[in-house]
Design an enzyme around this catalytic site. Sequence first.
Site, PDB file in Angstrom:
ATOM      1  N   TYR A 281      -9.846   2.774   4.195  1.00 58.01           N
ATOM      2  CA  TYR A 281      -8.878   2.470   5.143  1.00 58.01           C
ATOM      3  C   TYR A 281      -9.442   1.747   6.447  1.00 58.01           C
ATOM      4  O   TYR A 281      -8.729   1.772   7.530  1.00 58.01           O
ATOM      5  CB  TYR A 281      -7.822   3.543   5.662  1.00 58.01           C
ATOM      6  CG  TYR A 281      -7.166   4.153   4.125  1.00 58.01           C
ATOM      7  CD1 TYR A 281      -6.498   3.254   3.367  1.00 58.01           C
ATOM      8  CD2 TYR A 281      -7.004   5.223   4.067  1.00 58.01           C
ATOM      9  CE1 TYR A 281      -6.115   3.724   2.050  1.00 58.01           C
ATOM     10  CE2 TYR A 281      -6.326   6.105   2.980  1.00 58.01           C
ATOM     11  CZ  TYR A 281      -6.080   5.154   2.135  1.00 58.01           C
ATOM     12  OH  TYR A 281      -5.480   5.591   0.836  1.00 58.01           O
TER      13      TYR A 281
ATOM     14  N   HIS B 227       3.654  13.220   5.352  1.00 57.22           N
ATOM     15  CA  HIS B 227       2.237  12.421   4.978  1.00 57.22           C
ATOM     16  C   HIS B 227       1.918  11.446   6.259  1.00 57.22           C
ATOM     17  O   HIS B 227       1.949  10.260   5.859  1.00 57.22           O
ATOM     18  CB  HIS B 227       2.213  11.788   3.691  1.00 57.22           C
ATOM     19  CG  HIS B 227       1.010  11.565   2.973  1.00 57.22           C
ATOM     20  ND1 HIS B 227       0.112  12.459   2.538  1.00 57.22           N
ATOM     21  CD2 HIS B 227       0.020  10.445   3.122  1.00 57.22           C
ATOM     22  CE1 HIS B 227      -1.164  11.857   2.353  1.00 57.22           C
ATOM     23  NE2 HIS B 227      -1.029  10.668   2.618  1.00 57.22           N
TER      24      HIS B 227
ATOM     25  N   SER C 107      -5.558  12.416   3.095  1.00 53.74           N
ATOM     26  CA  SER C 107      -5.175  11.570   1.952  1.00 53.74           C
ATOM     27  C   SER C 107      -6.430  11.077   0.924  1.00 53.74           C
ATOM     28  O   SER C 107      -7.122  12.074   0.567  1.00 53.74           O
ATOM     29  CB  SER C 107      -4.513  10.443   2.345  1.00 53.74           C
ATOM     30  OG  SER C 107      -3.699  10.067   1.352  1.00 53.74           O
ATOM     31  N   TYR C 108      -6.582  10.087   0.773  1.00 50.76           N
ATOM     32  CA  TYR C 108      -7.727   9.552   0.061  1.00 50.76           C
ATOM     33  C   TYR C 108      -8.997  10.225   0.528  1.00 50.76           C
ATOM     34  O   TYR C 108      -9.850  10.448  -0.297  1.00 50.76           O
ATOM     35  CB  TYR C 108      -7.746   8.053  -0.110  1.00 50.76           C
ATOM     36  CG  TYR C 108      -8.790   7.483  -1.120  1.00 50.76           C
ATOM     37  CD1 TYR C 108      -8.120   6.839  -2.369  1.00 50.76           C
ATOM     38  CD2 TYR C 108     -10.057   7.317  -0.854  1.00 50.76           C
ATOM     39  CE1 TYR C 108      -9.081   6.395  -3.285  1.00 50.76           C
ATOM     40  CE2 TYR C 108     -11.006   6.794  -1.861  1.00 50.76           C
ATOM     41  CZ  TYR C 108     -10.241   6.426  -3.081  1.00 50.76           C
ATOM     42  OH  TYR C 108     -11.139   5.894  -3.711  1.00 50.76           O
TER      43      TYR C 108
ATOM     44  N   TRP D 107       1.268   1.374  -1.681  1.00 48.44           N
ATOM     45  CA  TRP D 107      -0.056   1.535  -1.406  1.00 48.44           C
ATOM     46  C   TRP D 107      -0.878   0.463  -1.961  1.00 48.44           C
ATOM     47  O   TRP D 107      -1.904   0.054  -1.602  1.00 48.44           O
ATOM     48  CB  TRP D 107      -0.528   2.810  -2.349  1.00 48.44           C
ATOM     49  CG  TRP D 107      -1.910   3.281  -1.911  1.00 48.44           C
ATOM     50  CD1 TRP D 107      -2.415   4.150  -0.648  1.00 48.44           C
ATOM     51  CD2 TRP D 107      -3.076   3.156  -2.736  1.00 48.44           C
ATOM     52  NE1 TRP D 107      -3.834   4.336  -0.865  1.00 48.44           N
ATOM     53  CE2 TRP D 107      -4.246   3.684  -2.184  1.00 48.44           C
ATOM     54  CE3 TRP D 107      -3.175   2.564  -4.044  1.00 48.44           C
ATOM     55  CZ2 TRP D 107      -5.630   3.806  -2.791  1.00 48.44           C
ATOM     56  CZ3 TRP D 107      -4.681   2.733  -4.582  1.00 48.44           C
ATOM     57  CH2 TRP D 107      -5.648   3.148  -3.634  1.00 48.44           C
TER      58      TRP D 107
ATOM     59  N   ASP E 261       5.278  16.759   2.940  1.00 46.23           N
ATOM     60  CA  ASP E 261       3.954  15.813   2.247  1.00 46.23           C
ATOM     61  C   ASP E 261       4.270  15.541   0.894  1.00 46.23           C
ATOM     62  O   ASP E 261       4.332  16.776   0.214  1.00 46.23           O
ATOM     63  CB  ASP E 261       2.747  16.455   2.999  1.00 46.23           C
ATOM     64  CG  ASP E 261       1.696  15.696   2.421  1.00 46.23           C
ATOM     65  OD1 ASP E 261       1.633  14.225   2.283  1.00 46.23           O
ATOM     66  OD2 ASP E 261       0.638  16.131   1.800  1.00 46.23           O
TER      67      ASP E 261
END
Length: 576
Positions: free
Chosen positions: A40, A292, A116-117, A165, A257
């Site tokens: 990101y 989230h 997250s990722y 996404w 989340d």
Amino acid sequence: MKHIYEPDVTMTMRDGVTLAADIWRPLEGTAPTLLVRTPYNRQTPTMYGGPGTPHPSLIGLVNAGYAVVLQDARGTFGSEGEFEPKINEIADGQDAADWITRQDWSDGTIGMYGASYMGMTQWALAIKETPGLKAIAPTMAATDWYSELWYSKGGALSLSLDTMWNVMMYANEEQRDLASGRASDPATLIRLGGSFLNVLSLNDATPVADLPVIGKGRWFDDWLAHPDFDGYWAAQDWSPLVSSVEVPVLAIGGWYDLKINGTVSDFIRVRTQGASETAREDSRLIIGPWEHGPLTGQYADRHFGPLGVGDATEAHITFFNQTLRNLAPESPAPRVRIFVMGIDQWRDEQDWPLPDTSYTDYHLHSGGSANTRHGDGTLQSAASSMAGHDEFQYDPRDPLPTAGGALLPSVPGLVGPVDQKVVDGRSDVLCYTGPVLEEPIEVTGHVELKVFVSSSAVDTDITAKLVDVFPDGRAINLCDGILRLRYRNDLSNPAPLTPGEVYEVTVPMAVTSNVFLAGHRIRLDISSSNFPRYDRNTNTGGFIAQESVDQAVIATNRIMHGPEHPSRLVLPVINR
């Protein structure tokens, strides 16, 4: 502590691809290193963290004596190669860790953090033996990408997440290609970028597999082509490998989340099955009243007060000091720390699930006669002595709109705790409400609905939502879930329904922690859609992602109750 900032440092991976990183390191001597690997953009402001964000303060970590490395994942922003979700993260992460341990400013120990990722990139190294790795701190992350991310535990597609996404990632990729001269047509980038002006409208198009704005397809096409948990997903499922983790884990999540199930499940696996005593005993879990993303705990219909605002920095420093430097804190950090909604307070716990949990049945009763088409039912501790059912029609052309819960994109009024007045009164929602409470009841843990259901269709969905009804009439959602009935037995082996036949099924409803205060009421809402949080079931039994809504059929769904069909909400009640 004096430090040096080195931007645009390159690391060469085992296949020759070069990845870019920014580094903060000590001016003199060596230090343990904290590694973040992100798709990101390592240079975005959110990566520097602080109060109200899921990332700890980078400067706070540096000042605490750590070197920090922020690296762009393969094929994103400053790094070469082609991005493919999850595929290269183990090898690239191990190569980055190896590079770090060979630097003269590194003391040879590595921790990882990120949300997250970036949490998944941490699990990628923890499930494999990675020299130098001593601890990870994944926030709002999960190892099971099917049932905890792109799909759900009940087999429905996480529609709004998947469309948002993928458009974001494809837009980033297109921008890179244009900047480097690999793409000559800016129309694709304009189309992708323009979709963010109304990102939820992406979900209106059917068939989903033909979503025109995506264009590039690739992994998005693959996800849609595999709606069952088959070999494609099993190969990406790292949850069975969590038992091989030898390093302690600081798992952070939010009650609202979308990955909270995975956050908790992965913590439990490390805590009970971890491959070392250190992993089992030194892992920690923190859950706040968050969605989230921002750790603010502030929503239009529910404000959790100043205690609801999260600051991840102190918890990270305490955790890394212990696991990377063997610096024991003056008072040991609690194994589990949760924000209990209702009383809106933080509380330390011995373990998860809470040792004093009592799973308690709340039975469904009709509000009127034994057989009602639609009406307000009740929740009672005793099973109904009279056989009956409640009935509603689910029309995929008019799905029940999402009203709160775990949603991406994070749209105000749709995400987190939301007053259910926005959907109350619809004929496709069954509401079962308990009596006004004379004493508080705490519900903390995993919630599920065990229900007897029949349908006129060969496939349909059952959704369930736990709601706290306030004395002033507000009805605030706590947690919810969905079950695609073709997956009632197994996510890997879908089976059609026989219309009219009654089935006992379990709808997983995630986890929560809430005290239903005196004067409040416990409510359960049942329907067959939650759109666009999940894709709408066309009720045909066909390949949903490839079907137009015009092909959908209306399903008449019945919720059975009585002596032979004891449908019930199962709540984890805490008795203290």
